[in-house]
Design an enzyme around this catalytic site. Structure first.
Site, PDB file in Angstrom:
ATOM      1  N   LYS A 184       0.841  -1.202   0.000  1.00  0.00           N
ATOM      2  CA  LYS A 184       0.000   0.000   0.000  1.00  0.00           C
ATOM      3  C   LYS A 184       0.880   1.257   0.000  1.00  0.00           C
ATOM      4  O   LYS A 184       0.696   2.154  -0.818  1.00  0.00           O
ATOM      5  CB  LYS A 184      -0.890   0.009   1.256  1.00  0.00           C
ATOM      6  CG  LYS A 184      -1.593   1.322   1.488  1.00  0.00           C
ATOM      7  CD  LYS A 184      -2.459   1.317   2.726  1.00  0.00           C
ATOM      8  CE  LYS A 184      -1.749   1.628   4.020  1.00  0.00           C
ATOM      9  NZ  LYS A 184      -1.481   3.048   4.295  1.00  0.00           N
ATOM     10  N   ASN A 185       1.831   1.304   0.929  1.00  0.00           N
ATOM     11  CA  ASN A 185       2.594   2.543   1.080  1.00  0.00           C
ATOM     12  C   ASN A 185       3.512   2.803  -0.111  1.00  0.00           C
ATOM     13  O   ASN A 185       3.819   3.956  -0.413  1.00  0.00           O
ATOM     14  CB  ASN A 185       3.393   2.522   2.384  1.00  0.00           C
ATOM     15  CG  ASN A 185       2.480   2.706   3.597  1.00  0.00           C
ATOM     16  OD1 ASN A 185       1.295   3.028   3.443  1.00  0.00           O
ATOM     17  ND2 ASN A 185       3.017   2.494   4.788  1.00  0.00           N
ATOM     18  N   CYS A 198      -4.951   8.763   9.552  1.00  0.00           N
ATOM     19  CA  CYS A 198      -5.073   8.012  10.804  1.00  0.00           C
ATOM     20  C   CYS A 198      -4.855   8.930  12.008  1.00  0.00           C
ATOM     21  O   CYS A 198      -3.995   9.808  11.972  1.00  0.00           O
ATOM     22  CB  CYS A 198      -4.001   6.918  10.876  1.00  0.00           C
ATOM     23  SG  CYS A 198      -4.432   5.389  10.085  1.00  0.00           S
ATOM     24  N   ARG A 211       1.318  14.459  13.471  1.00  0.00           N
ATOM     25  CA  ARG A 211       1.739  14.209  12.094  1.00  0.00           C
ATOM     26  C   ARG A 211       1.757  15.475  11.223  1.00  0.00           C
ATOM     27  O   ARG A 211       0.975  15.617  10.289  1.00  0.00           O
ATOM     28  CB  ARG A 211       0.870  13.125  11.453  1.00  0.00           C
ATOM     29  CG  ARG A 211       0.883  11.856  12.248  1.00  0.00           C
ATOM     30  CD  ARG A 211       0.180  10.723  11.556  1.00  0.00           C
ATOM     31  NE  ARG A 211       0.993  10.097  10.535  1.00  0.00           N
ATOM     32  CZ  ARG A 211       0.621   9.002   9.872  1.00  0.00           C
ATOM     33  NH1 ARG A 211      -0.540   8.468  10.108  1.00  0.00           N
ATOM     34  NH2 ARG A 211       1.405   8.476   8.964  1.00  0.00           N
ATOM     35  N   ASP A 260       4.501   0.299  12.054  1.00  0.00           N
ATOM     36  CA  ASP A 260       3.270  -0.263  11.485  1.00  0.00           C
ATOM     37  C   ASP A 260       3.052  -1.728  11.866  1.00  0.00           C
ATOM     38  O   ASP A 260       2.035  -2.309  11.500  1.00  0.00           O
ATOM     39  CB  ASP A 260       3.277  -0.123   9.957  1.00  0.00           C
ATOM     40  CG  ASP A 260       3.009   1.303   9.506  1.00  0.00           C
ATOM     41  OD1 ASP A 260       2.637   2.138  10.348  1.00  0.00           O
ATOM     42  OD2 ASP A 260       3.161   1.586   8.296  1.00  0.00           O
ATOM     43  N   ARG A 265      -8.783   0.092   4.304  1.00  0.00           N
ATOM     44  CA  ARG A 265      -7.783   1.021   3.772  1.00  0.00           C
ATOM     45  C   ARG A 265      -6.480   0.294   3.462  1.00  0.00           C
ATOM     46  O   ARG A 265      -5.735   0.731   2.584  1.00  0.00           O
ATOM     47  CB  ARG A 265      -7.476   2.123   4.802  1.00  0.00           C
ATOM     48  CG  ARG A 265      -8.629   3.072   5.039  1.00  0.00           C
ATOM     49  CD  ARG A 265      -8.188   4.218   5.918  1.00  0.00           C
ATOM     50  NE  ARG A 265      -6.937   4.774   5.425  1.00  0.00           N
ATOM     51  CZ  ARG A 265      -6.072   5.467   6.143  1.00  0.00           C
ATOM     52  NH1 ARG A 265      -6.297   5.706   7.407  1.00  0.00           N
ATOM     53  NH2 ARG A 265      -4.965   5.938   5.609  1.00  0.00           N
TER      54      ARG A 265
HETATM   55  C1  UD1 Z   1       4.744   6.582   6.467  1.00  0.00           C
HETATM   56  C2  UD1 Z   1       3.764   5.459   6.268  1.00  0.00           C
HETATM   57  C3  UD1 Z   1       3.175   5.038   7.592  1.00  0.00           C
HETATM   58  C4  UD1 Z   1       4.275   4.716   8.590  1.00  0.00           C
HETATM   59  C5  UD1 Z   1       5.276   5.855   8.684  1.00  0.00           C
HETATM   60  C6  UD1 Z   1       6.476   5.526   9.552  1.00  0.00           C
HETATM   61  C7  UD1 Z   1       2.884   5.917   4.053  1.00  0.00           C
HETATM   62  C8  UD1 Z   1       1.721   6.283   3.222  1.00  0.00           C
HETATM   63  N1  UD1 Z   1       2.722   5.914   5.375  1.00  0.00           N
HETATM   64  O1  UD1 Z   1       3.996   7.684   6.995  1.00  0.00           O
HETATM   65  O2  UD1 Z   1       2.350   3.881   7.373  1.00  0.00           O
HETATM   66  O3  UD1 Z   1       3.692   4.500   9.869  1.00  0.00           O
HETATM   67  O4  UD1 Z   1       5.767   6.193   7.372  1.00  0.00           O
HETATM   68  O5  UD1 Z   1       7.118   4.374   9.074  1.00  0.00           O
HETATM   69  O6  UD1 Z   1       3.940   5.578   3.542  1.00  0.00           O
HETATM   70  N2  UD1 Z   1       7.072  14.196  10.868  1.00  0.00           N
HETATM   71  C9  UD1 Z   1       7.220  15.526  11.164  1.00  0.00           C
HETATM   72  N3  UD1 Z   1       7.120  16.434  10.131  1.00  0.00           N
HETATM   73  C10 UD1 Z   1       6.861  16.041   8.846  1.00  0.00           C
HETATM   74  C11 UD1 Z   1       6.710  14.659   8.572  1.00  0.00           C
HETATM   75  C12 UD1 Z   1       6.830  13.772   9.607  1.00  0.00           C
HETATM   76  O7  UD1 Z   1       7.451  15.919  12.312  1.00  0.00           O
HETATM   77  O8  UD1 Z   1       6.780  16.899   7.981  1.00  0.00           O
HETATM   78  C13 UD1 Z   1       7.184  13.210  11.960  1.00  0.00           C
HETATM   79  C14 UD1 Z   1       5.898  12.405  12.153  1.00  0.00           C
HETATM   80  O9  UD1 Z   1       4.973  13.101  12.973  1.00  0.00           O
HETATM   81  C15 UD1 Z   1       6.426  11.144  12.784  1.00  0.00           C
HETATM   82  C16 UD1 Z   1       7.794  10.971  12.102  1.00  0.00           C
HETATM   83  O10 UD1 Z   1       8.129  12.238  11.566  1.00  0.00           O
HETATM   84  O11 UD1 Z   1       6.603  11.330  14.164  1.00  0.00           O
HETATM   85  C17 UD1 Z   1       7.834   9.942  11.010  1.00  0.00           C
HETATM   86  O12 UD1 Z   1       6.763  10.157  10.115  1.00  0.00           O
HETATM   87  P1  UD1 Z   1       6.886   9.832   8.554  1.00  0.00           P
HETATM   88  O13 UD1 Z   1       8.025   8.905   8.328  1.00  0.00           O
HETATM   89  O14 UD1 Z   1       6.860  11.106   7.818  1.00  0.00           O
HETATM   90  O15 UD1 Z   1       5.534   9.060   8.299  1.00  0.00           O
HETATM   91  P2  UD1 Z   1       4.624   9.141   7.007  1.00  0.00           P
HETATM   92  O16 UD1 Z   1       5.454   9.339   5.801  1.00  0.00           O
HETATM   93  O17 UD1 Z   1       3.505  10.067   7.267  1.00  0.00           O
END
Ligand code: UD1
Length: 422
Positions: free
Chosen positions: A22-23, A118, A123, A308, A400
């Site tokens: 999915k991701n 979610c 986030r 995850d 999802r």
């Molecule tokens: C992706 C995955 C999700 C997984 C996560 C961590 C997808 C669609 N989703 O989510 O299933 O749980 O990686 O492996 O691929 N953060 C910030 N600022 C930002 C972005 C992130 O502070 O601009 C923080 C987030 O709040 C979190 C951490 O960074 O604490 C990691 O998040 P991130 O790796 O960005 O997760 P996603 O890409 O949203």
């Protein structure tokens, strides 16, 4: 609304095919925005999140058709006629922010609603925005939308992330492929989904080095062309179904499974007393004799233990012998499954970012409520070995991220059905 009803039914035997990730698919799909030639993805999973991304891309003017029962996505962005990703679609799925980088890189402008998704913590998307600013984008946050522009095109830059973000790395990587000059992404995420995206972009003509390491270098090109790419195996679906025989007993082969996708997770399974063997067709999982042992787990960016799989691992630890400490390092509010597992007789104490799970001999079935995607599947896993019936509500979360969950688990002998709520 539907619920899933699971009844603990003894050991599981057989094989389960694992779908495309999915991701990975959710970041490969927006890559179509980078080129005016067709991009075709094979091995796509059939999930509601994919339908949401389809609707989002179509709203921007891209053509997206699903073929071969939804496992092939044929996309073309030759005639993009809109650069606004509206709140109505974006609020359904946080990964919608992944259209920002490619749209901006290709058209010089993008307006994207700030995402929902979610409910597992704040986030933010600040890292995505900083990355694009490092490539010369002008950004303005107004009325819940990011307004991004780069009228002369993006310029290669140094993107130095203060913390590892999967999504921000993906946005930066896609944007950099069409930026003028060289971009260096430091402290990049190393997840297999990033590597898969880089492989696909390279097929489209991008010049990328270092994917899978903490530093990715991209030499921008003038245009990208069409390609066909198979989506990498879903390591989270893989890990989830590996836990089914670990919890319920038996021996199950996960078809398409690869050890390199789930290394840290397999180490923990081994320490808990679950054997995992690689075969020519996948991974075979079989718990050793006796009760599974408690193991401590800390979630980390890849190659560490994935956040995850934390909820699903907690389901295993509920009936393990001993006390397990699960530390959640990625998201600050990701233990919503704990109170639901407690309703099934689990002994869990949550203290900030740590959950202490004291194993009990057996869980008891109960009506429980899914609160997010991975939480909902952890309740199904717990139900596989619980005494009596577990009814998991709000299964739209499950749709999802898991295709055919009832069919896949029934095929290895689980007693599970989807029912309409009265
Ligand atoms: C992706 C995955 C999700 C997984 C996560 C961590 C997808 C669609 N989703 O989510 O299933 O749980 O990686 O492996 O691929 N953060 C910030 N600022 C930002 C972005 C992130 O502070 O601009 C923080 C987030 O709040 C979190 C951490 O960074 O604490 C990691 O998040 P991130 O790796 O960005 O997760 P996603 O890409 O949203």
């Amino acid at each position: 609304m539907d619920s899933i009803v699971v009844t603990g039914n003894g050991p599981l035997h057989g094989s389960i095919p694992i779908a495309g990730a999915k991701n990975a698919c959710l970041t490969l799909m927006p890559a179509t925005l980078l080129s005016d030639e067709p991009l075709t993805l094979t091995n796509a999973p059939r999930l509601s999140d994919i339908k949401t991304m389809t609707a989002l891309l179509q709203s921007l003017g891209a053509e997206v058709s699903d073929l071969a029962d939804g496992t092939v996505l044929a996309m073309s962005s030759h005639a993009l006629d809109n650069h606004t990703a509206h709140y109505d679609i974006v609020r359904k799925m946080r990964a919608s922010i992944l259209v920002l980088g490619p749209l901006l890189a290709r058209t010089g402008q993008a307006v994207v609603s700030l995402p929902g998704g979610c409910a597992i913590g704040a986030r933010p998307v600040d890292l995505h925005l900083r990355a694009l600013e490092s490539m010369g984008a002008d950004l303005d946050l107004r009325d819940g939308y990011v307004h991004a522009s780069a009228p002369q095109g993006l310029k290669g830059g140094i993107v130095d992330f203060p913390l590892v973000s999967v999504g921000a790395t993906e946005n930066a990587l896609m944007a950099a492929t069409l930026a003028k000059g060289t971009s260096v992404i430091k402290n990049a995420a190393r997840e297999p989904e990033i590597v898969d995206l880089a492989h696909c972009l390279r097929k489209m003509g991008a010049q990328i080095e270092g994917e899978g390491t903490a530093e990715i270098t991209v030499q921008g090109v003038d245009r990208l062309h069409g390609a066909t790419h198979p989506v990498v195996t879903d390591r989270i679906e893989l890990g989830t179904y590996m836990l089914a025989p670990a919890i319920a007993g038996g021996e199950v082969e996960l078809l398409g499974g690869r050890l390199d996708l789930v290394g840290a997770f397999v180490e923990k399974l081994d320490a808990a007393g679950v054997d995992v063997t690689e075969t020519a067709t996948g991974l075979v999982v079989k718990p050793r004799n006796g009760r599974v042992k408690s193991v401590d787990v800390t979630t980390e960016p890849f190659p560490g233990f994935p956040t995850d799989l934390q909820a699903q691992m907690m389901a295993l630890m509920c009936t393990a012998d001993g006390v397990a400490h699960l530390h959640e390092n990625i998201f600050e509010n990701r233990f919503m499954h704990a109170p639901e597992l407690t309703r099934m007789g689990a002994q869990i104490e949550v203290q900030g970012g740590m959950a202490k799970v004291t194993g009990v001999a057996r869980l008891k079935g109960a009506p429980v409520m899914a609160t997010d995607l991975r939480a909902s599947v952890s309740l199904i896993l717990a139900g596989l070995a619980a005494e009596g019936e577990t009814r998991v509500g709000r299964v739209y979360h499950l749709d999802r991220g898991y295709e055919h969950v009832v069919r896949k688990l029934s095929s290895v002998g689980a007693k599970i059905e989807r029912v309409k709520d009265a």
